[in-house]
Design a protein around this motif. Structure first.
Motif, PDB file in Angstrom:
ATOM      1  N   VAL A  83      41.870 -44.266 -13.966  1.00  0.00           N
ATOM      2  CA  VAL A  83      42.791 -43.607 -13.345  1.00  0.00           C
ATOM      3  C   VAL A  83      42.690 -41.996 -13.413  1.00  0.00           C
ATOM      4  O   VAL A  83      42.018 -41.601 -14.435  1.00  0.00           O
ATOM      5  N   TYR A  84      43.092 -41.277 -12.431  1.00  0.00           N
ATOM      6  CA  TYR A  84      42.977 -39.733 -12.441  1.00  0.00           C
ATOM      7  C   TYR A  84      44.229 -39.293 -11.797  1.00  0.00           C
ATOM      8  O   TYR A  84      44.494 -39.815 -10.721  1.00  0.00           O
ATOM      9  N   GLY A  96      44.635 -42.050 -21.891  1.00  0.00           N
ATOM     10  CA  GLY A  96      45.397 -42.166 -20.851  1.00  0.00           C
ATOM     11  C   GLY A  96      44.291 -42.287 -19.379  1.00  0.00           C
ATOM     12  O   GLY A  96      44.728 -42.046 -18.307  1.00  0.00           O
ATOM     13  N   VAL A  97      43.103 -42.562 -19.637  1.00  0.00           N
ATOM     14  CA  VAL A  97      42.037 -42.567 -18.462  1.00  0.00           C
ATOM     15  C   VAL A  97      41.693 -44.199 -18.264  1.00  0.00           C
ATOM     16  O   VAL A  97      41.748 -44.341 -17.235  1.00  0.00           O
ATOM     17  N   ASN A 202      36.745 -38.084 -16.881  1.00  0.00           N
ATOM     18  CA  ASN A 202      37.596 -37.352 -15.940  1.00  0.00           C
ATOM     19  C   ASN A 202      37.165 -37.058 -14.439  1.00  0.00           C
ATOM     20  O   ASN A 202      36.723 -36.397 -14.097  1.00  0.00           O
ATOM     21  N   LEU A 203      37.349 -38.527 -13.655  1.00  0.00           N
ATOM     22  CA  LEU A 203      36.885 -38.468 -12.315  1.00  0.00           C
ATOM     23  C   LEU A 203      37.710 -37.632 -11.391  1.00  0.00           C
ATOM     24  O   LEU A 203      38.848 -37.863 -11.395  1.00  0.00           O
ATOM     25  N   PRO A 204      37.096 -36.385 -10.693  1.00  0.00           N
ATOM     26  CA  PRO A 204      37.841 -35.972  -9.660  1.00  0.00           C
ATOM     27  C   PRO A 204      38.109 -36.744  -8.615  1.00  0.00           C
ATOM     28  O   PRO A 204      37.747 -37.595  -8.267  1.00  0.00           O
ATOM     29  N   LEU A 205      39.268 -35.971  -8.028  1.00  0.00           N
ATOM     30  CA  LEU A 205      39.664 -36.702  -6.565  1.00  0.00           C
ATOM     31  C   LEU A 205      38.592 -36.485  -5.809  1.00  0.00           C
ATOM     32  O   LEU A 205      37.918 -35.705  -6.007  1.00  0.00           O
ATOM     33  N   PRO A 206      38.752 -36.946  -4.619  1.00  0.00           N
ATOM     34  CA  PRO A 206      37.565 -36.977  -3.483  1.00  0.00           C
ATOM     35  C   PRO A 206      37.006 -35.563  -3.518  1.00  0.00           C
ATOM     36  O   PRO A 206      37.633 -34.719  -2.790  1.00  0.00           O
ATOM     37  N   VAL A 207      35.741 -35.334  -3.660  1.00  0.00           N
ATOM     38  CA  VAL A 207      35.230 -34.099  -3.727  1.00  0.00           C
ATOM     39  C   VAL A 207      34.274 -33.890  -2.413  1.00  0.00           C
ATOM     40  O   VAL A 207      33.694 -35.025  -2.064  1.00  0.00           O
ATOM     41  N   PRO A 208      34.614 -33.062  -1.569  1.00  0.00           N
ATOM     42  CA  PRO A 208      33.704 -32.967  -0.331  1.00  0.00           C
ATOM     43  C   PRO A 208      32.129 -32.623  -0.489  1.00  0.00           C
ATOM     44  O   PRO A 208      31.834 -31.966  -1.485  1.00  0.00           O
ATOM     45  N   THR A 209      31.484 -33.254   0.124  1.00  0.00           N
ATOM     46  CA  THR A 209      29.967 -33.072  -0.198  1.00  0.00           C
ATOM     47  C   THR A 209      29.151 -32.041   0.886  1.00  0.00           C
ATOM     48  O   THR A 209      29.789 -31.946   2.204  1.00  0.00           O
TER      49      THR A 209
END
Length: 398
Positions: A83-84, A96-97, A202-209
């Motif tokens: 989760v993030y 907590g991940v 710590n996976l980031p939320l949707p990151v624009p490519t």
């Protein structure tokens, strides 16, 4: 005798053609679990086909992203569910991940992935999670959690073959030839190395490519090198002996190299870039007094805020004390004490009259006055007690 001799190519191809789309039974089971996940949650997003999925949900104004990673041997291997941002919950690990639910730990190839995620959401709704205290590190960095070996990168085209870039890079003086040879790497946008599969803590939320190959302006973060021609007319006019001397003597080659228009263009662009940086530095220095003044203003306002907060807390304490002193229970206690005092005073007057110290007229006037005060206070105290008892049945205590 088929157990003794291996299958021929024709037999193998016919067996593969018997399954839909040429998929093995393991791949078919994997597709069924993915379809179950999609059918159970319409808002799920596919980050990497058959590898990574993300499901956002909001609870108590807190948006949480559930990230589902399917390992290469899924469903024989259990999925990695994280989760993030990190949260505190009894189904999560200490950081907590990662989800440590028994349904995830006991996952088998016959489990229903969609129902597992739905049970996780139901548990979050029953026991809402809270945000975990985050560190000061940059949240978009990947790290390898303990006890989770990274998966091999074979067969995953989304993993980058590039090596990580050096974090601390020192600048040294170089010759012109070295500077030009290194300019192709220093001015070209480097492609960051992707992490190994399965170590997204710590996976980031949707990151624009963005398209790395797109040209970037000179004042941005990249520089487009001038086109190098396939043929150099200056060299075609030289004889073989001159070309041999140039090849053997570095000084002659460097002198010829410095006359190239492409190098002159690079040097000109470098000088222009240095000038623009110096101009930007001068503008920043001019803004320093204004920034310092605003910083001082912020400090003054913060000090004023601290003083006002201290004053407010003192007044709140005083208001609380006054509220306590004027509460119904405090008034009842005071009335009880005052009624007892008036009763004692009337008893003292009666004893003085019996001892002959007071005349009958003075006794009657003073005794009746004290008794009247005593009964009035006692009646008020009893009435207030009834009000408190009635109010406590329907409301909070006064």
């Amino acid at each position: 005798m088929s157990w003794l001799f291996p299958l021929t190519k024709s037999a193998a191809s016919s067996s593969a053609a018997g399954s839909p789309g040429g998929l093995t039974s393991l791949q078919q089971q994997k597709q069924r679990l993915i379809e179950s996940l999609r059918n159970s949650h319409s808002s799920i997003a596919e980050i990497q086909k058959d590898v990574e999925y993300r499901l956002p949900f909001t609870i108590n104004n807190l948006t949480i992203n559930i990230n589902i990673l399917l390992p290469p041997q899924f469903p024989q291997e259990k999925p990695v569910i994280s989760v993030y941002p990190p949260i505190r919950h009894h189904l999560m690990d200490k950081q907590g991940v990662y989800v440590t639910s028994p349904l995830v730990n006991n996952f088998t190839m016959h489990s229903d992935l969609g129902k597992i995620i739905q049970s996780l959401l139901d548990e979050f709704w029953k026991n809402p999670p809270v945000l975990a205290p985050t560190s000061t590190a940059f949240p978009y960095l990947y790290s390898n959690p303990g006890g989770m070996p990274p998966y091999a990168s074979q067969g995953f085209p989304f993993l980058s073959p590039y090596t990580p870039q050096e974090a601390n890079r020192t600048i040294t003086s170089l010759s012109v030839a070295d500077a030009v040879s290194s300019s192709t790497t220093s001015y070209t946008t480097a492609k960051p190395a992707a992490p190994s599969f399965g170590i997204l803590s710590n996976l980031p939320l949707p990151v624009p490519t963005t398209d790395i190959s797109a040209p970037i302006s000179q004042n941005g973060f990249g520089y487009k090198m001038p086109d190098v021609p396939d043929v150099f007319p200056e060299l075609s006019e030289l004889s073989v002996s001159q070309l041999t001397d140039m090849n053997e003597q570095e000084e002659i080659l460097l002198e010829q190299f410095l006359t190239l228009p492409q190098l002159k263009q690079i040097i000109t662009d470098k000088d222009d870039l240095v000038k623009s940086i110096e101009e930007l530095a001068r503008k920043n220095l001019l803004l320093e007094p204004s920034l310092e003044a605003k910083r001082q203003t912020v400090l003054d306002k913060y000090e004023l805020l601290t003083q006002m907060k201290s004053t407010f807390e003192k007044k709140m304490q005083r208001q609380h004390e006054l509220s306590e002193s004027c509460s119904a229970s405090a008034l009842q206690a005071r009335l009880k004490v005052a009624a007892h005092e008036a009763e004692e005073e009337s008893d003292d007057i009666a004893e003085g009259f019996l001892e002959g110290k007071t005349e009958i007229d003075d006794f009657l006037s003073s005794f009746m006055e004290k008794r009247t005060i005593c009964h009035c206070r006692r009646a008020k105290e009893e009435k207030l007690q009834q009000v408190i008892a009635m109010h406590s049945q329907f409301h909070a205590p006064l």
